[in-house]
Design a protein around this motif. Sequence first.
Motif, PDB file in Angstrom:
ATOM      1  N   GLU A   1      18.009 -13.401  10.620  1.00  0.00           N
ATOM      2  CA  GLU A   1      17.959 -12.241  11.520  1.00  0.00           C
ATOM      3  C   GLU A   1      18.096 -10.938  10.725  1.00  0.00           C
ATOM      4  O   GLU A   1      17.414  -9.953  11.020  1.00  0.00           O
ATOM      5  N   MET A   2      18.945 -10.940   9.721  1.00  0.00           N
ATOM      6  CA  MET A   2      19.065  -9.744   8.879  1.00  0.00           C
ATOM      7  C   MET A   2      17.787  -9.518   8.074  1.00  0.00           C
ATOM      8  O   MET A   2      17.352  -8.375   7.901  1.00  0.00           O
ATOM      9  N   ASP A   3      17.194 -10.610   7.603  1.00  0.00           N
ATOM     10  CA  ASP A   3      15.908 -10.498   6.901  1.00  0.00           C
ATOM     11  C   ASP A   3      14.847  -9.884   7.812  1.00  0.00           C
ATOM     12  O   ASP A   3      14.059  -9.029   7.388  1.00  0.00           O
ATOM     13  N   ARG A   4      14.831 -10.317   9.055  1.00  0.00           N
ATOM     14  CA  ARG A   4      13.851  -9.779  10.015  1.00  0.00           C
ATOM     15  C   ARG A   4      14.102  -8.291  10.269  1.00  0.00           C
ATOM     16  O   ARG A   4      13.142  -7.517  10.412  1.00  0.00           O
ATOM     17  N   ALA A   5      15.353  -7.888  10.333  1.00  0.00           N
ATOM     18  CA  ALA A   5      15.676  -6.468  10.507  1.00  0.00           C
ATOM     19  C   ALA A   5      15.182  -5.668   9.295  1.00  0.00           C
ATOM     20  O   ALA A   5      14.618  -4.578   9.451  1.00  0.00           O
ATOM     21  N   MET A   6      15.369  -6.226   8.098  1.00  0.00           N
ATOM     22  CA  MET A   6      14.892  -5.543   6.885  1.00  0.00           C
ATOM     23  C   MET A   6      13.362  -5.491   6.870  1.00  0.00           C
ATOM     24  O   MET A   6      12.778  -4.493   6.436  1.00  0.00           O
ATOM     25  N   GLU A   7      12.710  -6.542   7.353  1.00  0.00           N
ATOM     26  CA  GLU A   7      11.238  -6.532   7.464  1.00  0.00           C
ATOM     27  C   GLU A   7      10.782  -5.408   8.391  1.00  0.00           C
ATOM     28  O   GLU A   7       9.794  -4.725   8.102  1.00  0.00           O
ATOM     29  N   CYS A   8      11.490  -5.230   9.490  1.00  0.00           N
ATOM     30  CA  CYS A   8      11.147  -4.150  10.426  1.00  0.00           C
ATOM     31  C   CYS A   8      11.327  -2.785   9.753  1.00  0.00           C
ATOM     32  O   CYS A   8      10.520  -1.875   9.972  1.00  0.00           O
ATOM     33  N   CYS A   9      12.363  -2.647   8.946  1.00  0.00           N
ATOM     34  CA  CYS A   9      12.570  -1.385   8.207  1.00  0.00           C
ATOM     35  C   CYS A   9      11.378  -1.110   7.295  1.00  0.00           C
ATOM     36  O   CYS A   9      10.851   0.012   7.267  1.00  0.00           O
ATOM     37  N   ASN A  10      10.964  -2.102   6.537  1.00  0.00           N
ATOM     38  CA  ASN A  10       9.831  -1.931   5.625  1.00  0.00           C
ATOM     39  C   ASN A  10       8.544  -1.617   6.378  1.00  0.00           C
ATOM     40  O   ASN A  10       7.782  -0.726   5.987  1.00  0.00           O
ATOM     41  N   ALA A  11       8.306  -2.336   7.463  1.00  0.00           N
ATOM     42  CA  ALA A  11       7.095  -2.101   8.252  1.00  0.00           C
ATOM     43  C   ALA A  11       7.127  -0.711   8.882  1.00  0.00           C
ATOM     44  O   ALA A  11       6.094  -0.026   8.937  1.00  0.00           O
ATOM     45  N   LEU A  12       8.297  -0.269   9.325  1.00  0.00           N
ATOM     46  CA  LEU A  12       8.430   1.069   9.907  1.00  0.00           C
ATOM     47  C   LEU A  12       8.125   2.136   8.862  1.00  0.00           C
ATOM     48  O   LEU A  12       7.412   3.108   9.147  1.00  0.00           O
ATOM     49  N   GLN A  13       8.627   1.955   7.668  1.00  0.00           N
ATOM     50  CA  GLN A  13       8.327   2.915   6.598  1.00  0.00           C
ATOM     51  C   GLN A  13       6.826   2.962   6.320  1.00  0.00           C
ATOM     52  O   GLN A  13       6.264   4.038   6.145  1.00  0.00           O
ATOM     53  N   ASP A  14       6.183   1.801   6.290  1.00  0.00           N
ATOM     54  CA  ASP A  14       4.739   1.753   6.064  1.00  0.00           C
ATOM     55  C   ASP A  14       3.982   2.482   7.170  1.00  0.00           C
ATOM     56  O   ASP A  14       3.051   3.240   6.895  1.00  0.00           O
ATOM     57  N   GLU A  15       4.370   2.248   8.425  1.00  0.00           N
ATOM     58  CA  GLU A  15       3.703   2.907   9.551  1.00  0.00           C
ATOM     59  C   GLU A  15       3.884   4.418   9.482  1.00  0.00           C
ATOM     60  O   GLU A  15       2.940   5.170   9.710  1.00  0.00           O
ATOM     61  N   LEU A  16       5.099   4.857   9.187  1.00  0.00           N
ATOM     62  CA  LEU A  16       5.348   6.302   9.099  1.00  0.00           C
ATOM     63  C   LEU A  16       4.539   6.936   7.972  1.00  0.00           C
ATOM     64  O   LEU A  16       4.001   8.039   8.130  1.00  0.00           O
ATOM     65  N   GLN A  17       4.429   6.237   6.858  1.00  0.00           N
ATOM     66  CA  GLN A  17       3.629   6.741   5.740  1.00  0.00           C
ATOM     67  C   GLN A  17       2.165   6.864   6.149  1.00  0.00           C
ATOM     68  O   GLN A  17       1.508   7.869   5.889  1.00  0.00           O
ATOM     69  N   TYR A  18       1.660   5.846   6.814  1.00  0.00           N
ATOM     70  CA  TYR A  18       0.268   5.844   7.259  1.00  0.00           C
ATOM     71  C   TYR A  18       0.011   6.969   8.264  1.00  0.00           C
ATOM     72  O   TYR A  18      -0.996   7.677   8.178  1.00  0.00           O
ATOM     73  N   ILE A  19       0.921   7.143   9.210  1.00  0.00           N
ATOM     74  CA  ILE A  19       0.772   8.204  10.210  1.00  0.00           C
ATOM     75  C   ILE A  19       0.769   9.569   9.525  1.00  0.00           C
ATOM     76  O   ILE A  19      -0.058  10.434   9.831  1.00  0.00           O
ATOM     77  N   ALA A  20       1.695   9.771   8.588  1.00  0.00           N
ATOM     78  CA  ALA A  20       1.794  11.053   7.888  1.00  0.00           C
ATOM     79  C   ALA A  20       0.513  11.364   7.113  1.00  0.00           C
ATOM     80  O   ALA A  20       0.110  12.522   7.006  1.00  0.00           O
ATOM     81  N   GLU A  21      -0.135  10.341   6.576  1.00  0.00           N
ATOM     82  CA  GLU A  21      -1.362  10.545   5.816  1.00  0.00           C
ATOM     83  C   GLU A  21      -2.587  10.709   6.719  1.00  0.00           C
ATOM     84  O   GLU A  21      -3.580  11.286   6.316  1.00  0.00           O
ATOM     85  N   THR A  22      -2.508  10.198   7.950  1.00  0.00           N
ATOM     86  CA  THR A  22      -3.665  10.177   8.838  1.00  0.00           C
ATOM     87  C   THR A  22      -3.733  11.383   9.765  1.00  0.00           C
ATOM     88  O   THR A  22      -4.803  11.941   9.975  1.00  0.00           O
ATOM     89  N   LEU A  23      -2.590  11.780  10.301  1.00  0.00           N
ATOM     90  CA  LEU A  23      -2.576  12.890  11.265  1.00  0.00           C
ATOM     91  C   LEU A  23      -2.351  14.234  10.577  1.00  0.00           C
ATOM     92  O   LEU A  23      -1.651  14.294   9.563  1.00  0.00           O
ATOM     93  N   PRO A  24      -2.889  15.302  11.168  1.00  0.00           N
ATOM     94  CA  PRO A  24      -2.508  16.637  10.684  1.00  0.00           C
ATOM     95  C   PRO A  24      -1.103  16.928  11.218  1.00  0.00           C
ATOM     96  O   PRO A  24      -0.934  17.338  12.357  1.00  0.00           O
ATOM     97  N   ALA A  25      -0.097  16.635  10.408  1.00  0.00           N
ATOM     98  CA  ALA A  25       1.289  16.752  10.873  1.00  0.00           C
ATOM     99  C   ALA A  25       2.194  17.204   9.731  1.00  0.00           C
ATOM    100  O   ALA A  25       1.791  17.222   8.567  1.00  0.00           O
ATOM    101  N   ASP A  26       3.427  17.522  10.074  1.00  0.00           N
ATOM    102  CA  ASP A  26       4.419  17.958   9.102  1.00  0.00           C
ATOM    103  C   ASP A  26       4.988  16.735   8.373  1.00  0.00           C
ATOM    104  O   ASP A  26       5.757  15.964   8.946  1.00  0.00           O
ATOM    105  N   LYS A  27       4.606  16.563   7.137  1.00  0.00           N
ATOM    106  CA  LYS A  27       5.022  15.387   6.367  1.00  0.00           C
ATOM    107  C   LYS A  27       6.519  15.401   6.032  1.00  0.00           C
ATOM    108  O   LYS A  27       7.115  14.367   5.781  1.00  0.00           O
ATOM    109  N   ASN A  28       7.125  16.590   6.026  1.00  0.00           N
ATOM    110  CA  ASN A  28       8.561  16.676   5.737  1.00  0.00           C
ATOM    111  C   ASN A  28       9.394  15.979   6.804  1.00  0.00           C
ATOM    112  O   ASN A  28      10.428  15.390   6.501  1.00  0.00           O
ATOM    113  N   LYS A  29       8.944  16.040   8.065  1.00  0.00           N
ATOM    114  CA  LYS A  29       9.665  15.345   9.129  1.00  0.00           C
ATOM    115  C   LYS A  29       9.650  13.843   8.876  1.00  0.00           C
ATOM    116  O   LYS A  29      10.634  13.154   9.102  1.00  0.00           O
ATOM    117  N   TYR A  30       8.523  13.339   8.397  1.00  0.00           N
ATOM    118  CA  TYR A  30       8.404  11.911   8.125  1.00  0.00           C
ATOM    119  C   TYR A  30       9.298  11.505   6.966  1.00  0.00           C
ATOM    120  O   TYR A  30       9.916  10.454   6.992  1.00  0.00           O
TER     121      TYR A  30
END
Length: 175
Positions: free
Chosen positions: A116-145
Amino acid sequence: MSDIPKSERSESRLRAQHKAYQIRKIITAELMASFAYSQQKQEKHIKAMTDHIADKTTREEAAQKIRELEEDFDTWFIKRERDQVADLCEGIARHLRRANTIWPDYMVEFTERRLEMDRAMECCNALQDELQYIAETLPADKNKYMAIVLEVETEFKWIKSLRQSDNRFLPHLKG
């Protein structure tokens, strides 16, 4: 109220759980603000794409077409990413809560808690990946990300530390 001064208390084992809720609140605020989407940045981008067109009318028509296409994409993209990011935030808290409800007496329980802790850490990694992708894709403030990514990184480290501290159970486990 505890008689022990806050500075002398040991760190709470639930701090990772509380951090997960804090991250979820921050992300929810960003989701409601459409990931810091910036119309101004989009217009700057469109201007850069159409500056080479000499005829003013043709340039305006091209800009309008680009604007419509990007707005359609951005609306679809934001809706899709909102769901994914919200699910990942929920996953961190859910898996941590599941792990914290298991107090292992047997090796199989220890293994389930660890998974269960491994799964929580997987979610952390996936969330970071999604935020990185969103920051690179949208015209948005990257500092917030970046600020959110750093919070998620702290959460990952805390879960990893909690997971490591679980080794204290090993000598006492049955079967």
